[in-house]
Design a protein around this motif. Structure first.
Motif, short mmCIF file in Angstrom:
data_model
loop_
_atom_site.label_atom_id
_atom_site.label_comp_id
_atom_site.label_asym_id
_atom_site.label_seq_id
_atom_site.Cartn_x
_atom_site.Cartn_y
_atom_site.Cartn_z
N ASP A 159 0.81 -1.22 0.00
CA ASP A 159 0.00 0.00 0.00
C ASP A 159 0.84 1.27 0.00
O ASP A 159 0.38 2.32 0.47
N LEU A 160 2.04 1.22 -0.56
CA LEU A 160 2.79 2.46 -0.71
C LEU A 160 2.06 3.40 -1.66
O LEU A 160 2.03 4.62 -1.45
N PHE A 161 1.49 2.85 -2.71
CA PHE A 161 0.67 3.62 -3.65
C PHE A 161 -0.66 2.90 -3.83
O PHE A 161 -0.69 1.66 -3.93
N HIS A 162 -1.74 3.66 -3.91
CA HIS A 162 -3.07 3.09 -4.14
C HIS A 162 -3.61 3.41 -5.53
O HIS A 162 -4.55 2.77 -5.98
N THR A 163 -3.03 4.42 -6.18
CA THR A 163 -3.50 4.86 -7.51
C THR A 163 -2.31 5.41 -8.28
O THR A 163 -1.39 6.00 -7.68
N PRO A 164 -2.29 5.25 -9.59
CA PRO A 164 -1.20 5.81 -10.38
C PRO A 164 -1.06 7.32 -10.24
O PRO A 164 0.03 7.86 -10.46
N ALA A 165 -2.12 8.02 -9.84
CA ALA A 165 -2.02 9.48 -9.69
C ALA A 165 -1.00 9.87 -8.64
O ALA A 165 -0.43 10.96 -8.69
N GLN A 166 -0.74 9.00 -7.67
CA GLN A 166 0.22 9.31 -6.61
C GLN A 166 1.66 9.29 -7.10
O GLN A 166 2.54 9.84 -6.42
N LEU A 167 1.93 8.64 -8.21
CA LEU A 167 3.31 8.53 -8.67
C LEU A 167 3.93 9.90 -8.90
O LEU A 167 5.13 10.10 -8.68
N ALA A 168 3.11 10.84 -9.35
CA ALA A 168 3.59 12.20 -9.57
C ALA A 168 3.54 13.03 -8.31
O ALA A 168 4.12 14.12 -8.27
N ARG A 169 2.86 12.53 -7.27
CA ARG A 169 2.71 13.29 -6.02
C ARG A 169 2.95 12.38 -4.81
O ARG A 169 2.04 12.12 -4.02
N PRO A 170 4.17 11.88 -4.63
CA PRO A 170 4.43 11.01 -3.48
C PRO A 170 4.31 11.72 -2.15
O PRO A 170 4.24 11.08 -1.10
N ASP A 171 4.25 13.05 -2.18
CA ASP A 171 4.10 13.84 -0.96
C ASP A 171 2.68 13.82 -0.42
O ASP A 171 2.45 14.16 0.74
N TRP A 172 1.69 13.47 -1.25
CA TRP A 172 0.31 13.43 -0.77
C TRP A 172 0.17 12.47 0.40
O TRP A 172 0.58 11.31 0.33
N ARG A 173 -0.43 12.93 1.48
CA ARG A 173 -0.74 12.06 2.60
C ARG A 173 -1.87 11.09 2.23
O ARG A 173 -2.76 11.43 1.46
N VAL A 174 -1.80 9.90 2.81
CA VAL A 174 -2.92 8.96 2.76
C VAL A 174 -3.59 9.03 4.13
O VAL A 174 -2.92 8.95 5.16
N VAL A 175 -4.90 9.20 4.15
CA VAL A 175 -5.60 9.51 5.39
C VAL A 175 -5.39 8.46 6.47
O VAL A 175 -5.39 8.78 7.66
N VAL A 176 -5.16 7.20 6.09
CA VAL A 176 -4.99 6.14 7.10
C VAL A 176 -3.52 5.81 7.36
O VAL A 176 -3.24 4.87 8.10
N ASP A 177 -2.58 6.56 6.77
CA ASP A 177 -1.16 6.30 7.06
C ASP A 177 -0.90 6.50 8.55
O ASP A 177 -1.25 7.53 9.13
N GLY B 101 5.67 7.59 5.44
CA GLY B 101 5.02 7.09 4.24
C GLY B 101 5.50 7.80 3.00
O GLY B 101 5.77 7.17 1.96
N ALA B 102 5.63 9.13 3.07
CA ALA B 102 6.14 9.89 1.93
C ALA B 102 7.58 9.51 1.62
O ALA B 102 7.97 9.39 0.46
N GLU B 103 8.39 9.31 2.65
CA GLU B 103 9.78 8.88 2.45
C GLU B 103 9.82 7.53 1.75
O GLU B 103 10.63 7.31 0.83
N ALA B 104 8.96 6.61 2.18
CA ALA B 104 8.93 5.28 1.57
C ALA B 104 8.50 5.35 0.11
O ALA B 104 9.03 4.64 -0.75
N ARG B 105 7.53 6.21 -0.19
CA ARG B 105 7.09 6.34 -1.58
C ARG B 105 8.20 6.91 -2.46
O ARG B 105 8.40 6.45 -3.60
N LEU C 133 9.98 5.04 -5.66
CA LEU C 133 10.10 5.63 -6.99
C LEU C 133 11.54 5.55 -7.49
O LEU C 133 11.78 5.26 -8.68
N ALA C 134 12.50 5.78 -6.61
CA ALA C 134 13.91 5.68 -7.01
C ALA C 134 14.26 4.26 -7.42
O ALA C 134 15.01 4.05 -8.39
N GLU C 135 13.72 3.27 -6.71
CA GLU C 135 13.99 1.88 -7.07
C GLU C 135 13.30 1.49 -8.37
O GLU C 135 13.87 0.79 -9.21
N LEU C 136 12.07 1.93 -8.55
CA LEU C 136 11.35 1.60 -9.78
C LEU C 136 11.99 2.23 -11.01
O LEU C 136 11.82 1.73 -12.13
N ALA C 137 12.73 3.31 -10.80
CA ALA C 137 13.40 3.98 -11.92
C ALA C 137 14.67 3.27 -12.35
O ALA C 137 15.23 3.58 -13.41
#
Length: 285
Positions: A214-232, A238-242, A246-250
């Motif tokens: 659950d690091l990402f729930h939607t592709p829209a977050q890929l451009a905004r890893p800083d967005w909080r998830v309400v249940v984090d 969580g933002a650091e992990a996202r 992204l660095a690993e996926l690249a």
């Protein structure tokens, strides 16, 4: 290329890809509706216009898939996560940021790919939220888990924050960072969504597949890893992990398994006019 490529309908049939000496299979169990503005409270109405509007269903929800990743190596098999289980919860009885939440398809998905649940030797949990542990630890009143021979693995921090007893303490185990839990599969601590959230990295030669929970729930977050998830549990972590993901996926040769990305659960990080986005994979190259 756009941020969304498969619409908003979760996959309803298993999907298998060859990955070196392994095969990996998406096993659908159900889906959950996410209210985008409540689930991601830092997002704005403008964020869900334009191309991200294609991620929303007719009622304005993100439709997130729920299921498990089956990994096979020779005659051995494991799962990452275990779906929601045979439950259906209407929107009025779920979290305020959710709509309907349903499961129940996982046993049929295993049957469709010819795998007996008794053959699963390990279920490695990314975290212990209900939509990831259902068929293992919450199969329903009067029902036993079909995974009669599986060990249940999660991080120590995850087990310590889980209020309910595990299904037989002799079946549970703790996994640590860098530990190989199955041939070619290692645990990678990615806390933030929960205190002990763990991703799992399948490596075959120069290629990797990261099951990132659950690091990402939607592709829209890929451009905004800083967005909080309400249940984090820990939003900053969580933002650091996202960002770390992204660095690993690249990195070359790296693909991802996104449990909640509707029908496009296997993919790779791509770039569209400077914006990170999700490119679904039909096969591993």
């Amino acid at each position: 290329m756009t941020t969304v490529t498969r619409g908003t309908t979760p996959a309803t049939a298993p999907r298998t890809l060859r990955f070196g000496e392994h095969t990996v299979t998406w096993l659908p169990d159900g889906h959950v509706q996410l209210d985008p503005r409540r689930w991601l409270p830092d997002s704005t109405a403008a964020d869900w216009a334009g191309r991200n509007a294609a991620l929303l269903d007719p009622d304005g929800f993100l439709t997130a898939s729920i299921g498990a990743l089956l990994i096979r190596h020779g005659d051995r098999a494991m799962l990452v996560d275990a779906g929601f289980g045979p439950h259906a919860v209407p929107a009025e009885n779920t979290h305020p940021a959710l709509g309907a939440l349903v499961g129940g398809q996982l046993p049929a998905a295993l049957d469709a790919v010819g795998v007996d649940p008794a053959a699963i030797e390990l279920i490695a949990f990314s975290h212990l939220h209900d939509d990831h542990l259902g068929w293992a630890l919450r199969p329903g009143p009067g029902l036993a888990s079909p995974f009669v021979n599986a060990a249940f693995a999660a991080s120590a921090a995850e087990w310590s924050h889980w209020a309910r007893p595990a299904a037989g303490s002799s079946r549970t185990r703790t996994v640590g960072g860098g530990e190989e839990v199955f041939p070619g599969v290692t645990a990678w601590p990615t806390p933030g969504h929960t205190a002990g959230h763990t991703s799992y990295v399948l490596t075959s030669g120069e290629r990797r597949l990261i099951a990132f929970g659950d690091l990402f729930h939607t592709p829209a977050q890929l451009a905004r890893p800083d967005w909080r998830v309400v249940v984090d549990a820990h939003p900053e972590r969580g933002a650091e992990a996202r960002r770390a993901l992204l660095a690993e996926l690249a990195r070359p040769g790296t693909a991802g398994f996104a449990n909640h990305f509707s029908g496009a659960v296997f993919g790779r990080l791509a770039n569209h006019s400077g914006t990170p986005c999700w490119e679904p994979l039909e096969e591993f190259y």
